[in-house]
Design a protein around this motif. Sequence first.
Motif, PDB file in Angstrom:
ATOM      1  N   SER A 221      -4.269   8.136  -5.496  1.00 51.32           N
ATOM      2  CA  SER A 221      -4.443   9.505  -5.003  1.00 51.32           C
ATOM      3  C   SER A 221      -5.785  10.130  -5.380  1.00 51.32           C
ATOM      4  CB  SER A 221      -3.299  10.385  -5.488  1.00 51.32           C
ATOM      5  OG  SER A 221      -2.955  10.058  -6.808  1.00 51.32           O
TER       6      SER A 221
ATOM      7  N   ARG B 207      -4.807   4.044   6.880  1.00 50.65           N
ATOM      8  CA  ARG B 207      -3.351   4.170   6.965  1.00 50.65           C
ATOM      9  C   ARG B 207      -2.642   2.825   6.870  1.00 50.65           C
ATOM     10  NH1 ARG B 207      -1.608   8.889   5.502  1.00 50.65           N
ATOM     11  NH2 ARG B 207      -3.691   9.142   4.695  1.00 50.65           N
TER      12      ARG B 207
ATOM     13  N   TYR C  44      -0.521   1.674   3.813  1.00 46.63           N
ATOM     14  CA  TYR C  44       0.732   2.403   3.624  1.00 46.63           C
ATOM     15  C   TYR C  44       1.896   1.664   4.286  1.00 46.63           C
ATOM     16  CZ  TYR C  44      -1.826   6.527   2.075  1.00 46.63           C
ATOM     17  OH  TYR C  44      -2.623   7.382   1.391  1.00 46.63           O
TER      18      TYR C  44
ATOM     19  N   HIS D 171       5.322   6.331   7.396  1.00 48.54           N
ATOM     20  CA  HIS D 171       4.138   5.928   8.164  1.00 48.54           C
ATOM     21  C   HIS D 171       4.521   5.053   9.359  1.00 48.54           C
ATOM     22  CE1 HIS D 171       1.770   7.591   4.839  1.00 48.54           C
ATOM     23  NE2 HIS D 171       0.843   7.707   5.757  1.00 48.54           N
TER      24      HIS D 171
ATOM     25  N   MET E 245       7.010   6.236   1.505  1.00 47.97           N
ATOM     26  CA  MET E 245       5.679   6.264   2.138  1.00 47.97           C
ATOM     27  C   MET E 245       5.601   5.282   3.297  1.00 47.97           C
ATOM     28  SD  MET E 245       2.837   6.907  -0.793  1.00 47.97           S
ATOM     29  CE  MET E 245       3.345   5.642  -1.937  1.00 47.97           C
TER      30      MET E 245
ATOM     31  N   ALA F 291       0.123   8.185  -2.545  1.00 43.94           N
ATOM     32  CA  ALA F 291      -0.652   8.505  -1.350  1.00 43.94           C
ATOM     33  C   ALA F 291      -1.897   9.297  -1.722  1.00 43.94           C
ATOM     34  CB  ALA F 291       0.202   9.317  -0.392  1.00 43.94           C
TER      35      ALA F 291
ATOM     36  N   VAL G 181       0.304   0.925  -1.293  1.00 41.64           N
ATOM     37  CA  VAL G 181      -0.194   2.145  -1.936  1.00 41.64           C
ATOM     38  C   VAL G 181       0.832   2.652  -2.950  1.00 41.64           C
ATOM     39  CG1 VAL G 181      -1.032   4.483  -1.538  1.00 41.64           C
ATOM     40  CG2 VAL G 181      -1.429   2.718   0.175  1.00 41.64           C
TER      41      VAL G 181
END
Lengths: 214, 227
Positions: free
Chosen positions: A163, B175, B178, B117, B113, B186, B183
């Motif tokens: 993050s 993206r 994800y 997505h 997540m 996020a 990941v």
Amino acid sequence: MKKIFILLLAVTFSSLNAIAEPVNSHAQRTLIVYFSQPENVKLDGVDGVSGASILQKNGQISGSTQYLAQIIQRYTGGELFRIETVTPYPTQHEPLLRYAEQEQRDNRYPELKTKIDNLTDYDRVFIGYPIWWYKMPMPLYSFLQQHDLSGKTLIPFTSHGGSRFSDSLREIKRLQPDARLVTQGLAISRDDVADDGTVTRVGDWLNKLTSVQQ
Amino acid sequence: MRRKYQCQVLSDVIMLFILLSLMGFHLWSEYIHEWLGTILFLMVMLHVGLNTHWLQKLFQGEYCAFRILQLSINALLLLLFLSAVISGVMLSRHLLPDLVIHSSSDLVRKVHMASVHWLQIIIALHLGIHWRMLANFFCKIWHISPVSVLMTRILPLIFSVIAVYGIYAFMQRERLPYLFFQVDFAFFDFDESMFLFYWDFFAITLSGAYLSQILIWLMTFRQRARR
């Protein structure tokens, strides 16, 4: 007579320059404040890759933010200060996640072991931390509330789990409105901290910082 | 009947808006994020409730390529929606914090997540399946001829440009990791403009919708070629 005068002038100037250079680089008295929580994981297994913030480098075990702080110290010659809480955090990954989550939910400011008394000695303060649940860890909130960093240049760095700085820059600005916050902080994924390129990466970042500041 | 359909389209538009707001976890507070998730869940229930006629016809008639595509998209949609909702409930820190199944482990977070997505993409495909239907609807309420230059040339051109931009936004915002549990946490840029975020995610949705339209076109094209 004129020639001697010019010579004298030239000598004074060049020596002034010679003095000025090291003075200039030391003019910014540097402090490196960091919070780091190493986690107990097996270093030889797959677990090390899954992103726990522990690091084994040259046979020494340290937290990944701590490692970054040490590299910054090597480059800047600043002084290190580790933020430590009176009640220690869990060292296992999942319990730490849960503990940090609960602490955030209760908006609990953990008590810190020590306070910095000689803040006036420093102009430039590096400030390093991991990101827990999209926020700075709560000890950072305690630290920023208990210290007045007005007029100082604050340079953030983080070893994060994806993050980057999340909302922490905004929070630092809110807690220390009179400090000069450098927004081009260093954000390294905790998976990459152990890489060989990290030292040069930190160096490049520091060089870029000084060129921006001048 | 027509009034009911208008309400349905309106609620679909609101649902899309909520979806984009949910993808922007950082645009709103965590508390609002959880409420929006709950509202979307209820609206999806309503959406399914209003379309039971589709479910009733599920076991009737023949299955052509288009119907198979539609059914697989909707089945995937259901599965992903369930996993997003369940993981969301498990992660909830404000509305249902003390639930027995509460868990903030890495796995639950990653499942949430990944499923949201994927969900965005599959919802976009679902939208693309109904694109023609929606286009006809908007033609009717705004009194535009479906064969006008606007509908056959200008709008498709504008939308394709946005769809191509959507692919760029998808790549640029990284993206892909994800979707494959790559990941841990996020990344949200708290300093970016809200407008840009909505725009980018709208464009990404549009690329998904165009993708399913291309799929449909390929299928009907193959059928025509066979004749």
